[in-house]
Scaffold this motif. Sequence first.
Motif, PDB file in Angstrom:
ATOM      1  N   GLU A  37      65.233  66.804  76.241  1.00 25.30           N
ATOM      2  CA  GLU A  37      65.186  66.346  77.633  1.00 25.30           C
ATOM      3  C   GLU A  37      64.726  64.892  77.712  1.00 25.30           C
ATOM      4  N   LEU A  38      63.692  64.556  76.938  1.00 18.85           N
ATOM      5  CA  LEU A  38      63.223  63.174  76.896  1.00 18.85           C
ATOM      6  C   LEU A  38      64.329  62.258  76.383  1.00 18.85           C
ATOM      7  N   ALA A  39      65.043  62.697  75.355  1.00 25.96           N
ATOM      8  CA  ALA A  39      66.142  61.903  74.799  1.00 25.96           C
ATOM      9  C   ALA A  39      67.219  61.647  75.848  1.00 25.96           C
ATOM     10  N   MET A  40      67.568  62.666  76.599  1.00 30.03           N
ATOM     11  CA  MET A  40      68.604  62.506  77.625  1.00 30.03           C
ATOM     12  C   MET A  40      68.145  61.563  78.726  1.00 30.03           C
ATOM     13  N   LEU A  41      66.892  61.713  79.166  1.00 35.51           N
ATOM     14  CA  LEU A  41      66.377  60.831  80.215  1.00 35.51           C
ATOM     15  C   LEU A  41      66.297  59.383  79.746  1.00 35.51           C
ATOM     16  N   LEU A  42      65.808  59.179  78.528  1.00 31.72           N
ATOM     17  CA  LEU A  42      65.728  57.822  77.992  1.00 31.72           C
ATOM     18  C   LEU A  42      67.110  57.205  77.832  1.00 31.72           C
ATOM     19  N   GLN A  43      68.067  58.015  77.392  1.00 27.81           N
ATOM     20  CA  GLN A  43      69.424  57.503  77.226  1.00 27.81           C
ATOM     21  C   GLN A  43      70.031  57.116  78.569  1.00 27.81           C
ATOM     22  N   GLU A  44      69.800  57.920  79.602  1.00 28.50           N
ATOM     23  CA  GLU A  44      70.312  57.584  80.939  1.00 28.50           C
ATOM     24  C   GLU A  44      69.729  56.262  81.414  1.00 28.50           C
ATOM     25  N   LYS A  45      68.421  56.100  81.259  1.00 29.69           N
ATOM     26  CA  LYS A  45      67.756  54.864  81.684  1.00 29.69           C
ATOM     27  C   LYS A  45      68.244  53.673  80.872  1.00 29.69           C
ATOM     28  N   ALA A  46      68.375  53.864  79.556  1.00 32.05           N
ATOM     29  CA  ALA A  46      68.818  52.770  78.682  1.00 32.05           C
ATOM     30  C   ALA A  46      70.257  52.365  78.988  1.00 32.05           C
ATOM     31  N   THR A  47      71.095  53.338  79.316  1.00 30.69           N
ATOM     32  CA  THR A  47      72.484  53.037  79.659  1.00 30.69           C
ATOM     33  C   THR A  47      72.554  52.238  80.956  1.00 30.69           C
ATOM     34  N   ALA A  48      71.779  52.628  81.948  1.00 35.66           N
ATOM     35  CA  ALA A  48      71.757  51.893  83.212  1.00 35.66           C
ATOM     36  C   ALA A  48      71.227  50.472  83.000  1.00 35.66           C
ATOM     37  N   LEU A  49      70.181  50.347  82.234  1.00 35.80           N
ATOM     38  CA  LEU A  49      69.592  49.050  81.930  1.00 35.80           C
ATOM     39  C   LEU A  49      70.596  48.164  81.187  1.00 35.80           C
ATOM     40  N   SER A  50      71.262  48.733  80.211  1.00 30.64           N
ATOM     41  CA  SER A  50      72.246  47.989  79.425  1.00 30.64           C
ATOM     42  C   SER A  50      73.436  47.550  80.270  1.00 30.64           C
ATOM     43  N   SER A  51      73.883  48.426  81.146  1.00 30.27           N
ATOM     44  CA  SER A  51      75.002  48.097  82.018  1.00 30.27           C
ATOM     45  C   SER A  51      74.669  46.904  82.910  1.00 30.27           C
ATOM     46  N   ARG A  52      73.474  46.913  83.463  1.00 32.40           N
ATOM     47  CA  ARG A  52      73.026  45.798  84.296  1.00 32.40           C
ATOM     48  C   ARG A  52      72.903  44.519  83.462  1.00 32.40           C
ATOM     49  N   ALA A  53      72.423  44.627  82.243  1.00 27.24           N
ATOM     50  CA  ALA A  53      72.283  43.464  81.357  1.00 27.24           C
ATOM     51  C   ALA A  53      73.652  42.876  81.011  1.00 27.24           C
ATOM     52  N   VAL A  54      74.640  43.727  80.806  1.00 26.06           N
ATOM     53  CA  VAL A  54      75.994  43.248  80.523  1.00 26.06           C
ATOM     54  C   VAL A  54      76.531  42.466  81.722  1.00 26.06           C
ATOM     55  N   VAL A  63      79.363  36.500  76.527  1.00 23.71           N
ATOM     56  CA  VAL A  63      79.730  37.840  76.061  1.00 23.71           C
ATOM     57  C   VAL A  63      78.576  38.483  75.310  1.00 23.71           C
ATOM     58  N   THR A  64      77.595  37.689  74.947  1.00 22.67           N
ATOM     59  CA  THR A  64      76.428  38.188  74.217  1.00 22.67           C
ATOM     60  C   THR A  64      75.313  38.545  75.188  1.00 22.67           C
ATOM     61  N   VAL A  65      74.827  39.774  75.092  1.00 23.26           N
ATOM     62  CA  VAL A  65      73.678  40.205  75.892  1.00 23.26           C
ATOM     63  C   VAL A  65      72.429  39.742  75.161  1.00 23.26           C
ATOM     64  N   THR A  66      71.554  39.065  75.884  1.00 23.90           N
ATOM     65  CA  THR A  66      70.327  38.542  75.280  1.00 23.90           C
ATOM     66  C   THR A  66      69.116  39.380  75.696  1.00 23.90           C
ATOM     67  N   ALA A  67      68.012  39.131  75.030  1.00 25.47           N
ATOM     68  CA  ALA A  67      66.760  39.807  75.382  1.00 25.47           C
ATOM     69  C   ALA A  67      66.385  39.485  76.823  1.00 25.47           C
ATOM     70  N   GLU A  68      66.657  38.271  77.245  1.00 23.23           N
ATOM     71  CA  GLU A  68      66.352  37.879  78.625  1.00 23.23           C
ATOM     72  C   GLU A  68      67.168  38.703  79.629  1.00 23.23           C
ATOM     73  N   ASP A  69      68.426  39.004  79.291  1.00 24.58           N
ATOM     74  CA  ASP A  69      69.250  39.857  80.157  1.00 24.58           C
ATOM     75  C   ASP A  69      68.618  41.237  80.291  1.00 24.58           C
ATOM     76  N   ILE A  70      68.135  41.768  79.184  1.00 25.73           N
ATOM     77  CA  ILE A  70      67.489  43.089  79.209  1.00 25.73           C
ATOM     78  C   ILE A  70      66.235  43.036  80.063  1.00 25.73           C
ATOM     79  N   LYS A  71      65.423  41.999  79.867  1.00 25.63           N
ATOM     80  CA  LYS A  71      64.182  41.851  80.642  1.00 25.63           C
ATOM     81  C   LYS A  71      64.489  41.739  82.126  1.00 25.63           C
TER      82      LYS A  71
END
Length: 77
Positions: A37-54, A63-71
């Motif tokens: 359950e923790l894995a699924m929740l973390l993956q959902e959050k990480a996917t949303a975060l990554s999508s926004r960073a892209v 085309v390169t996602v940077t640490a600043e984009d993630i932050k």
Amino acid sequence: MPKKSGKKGSSELPLAPLERMIKKAGAERVSNEAARELAMLLQEKATALSSRAVKLAKHAGRVTVTAEDIKMSSKSL
């Protein structure tokens, strides 16, 4: 038992490190279901975060996602 990546409710995150994290938080024992359950929740959050960073990287003309984009994406979620 390995999970299939296309299966609903599966995660790409390994369970053992998540079990250790839950134990570091104070749990004596951790069920497999809790780790999954923790894995699924973390993956959902990480996917949303990554999508926004892209989107931020594309908006900046990169085309390169940077640490600043993630932050920056973490602040908006």
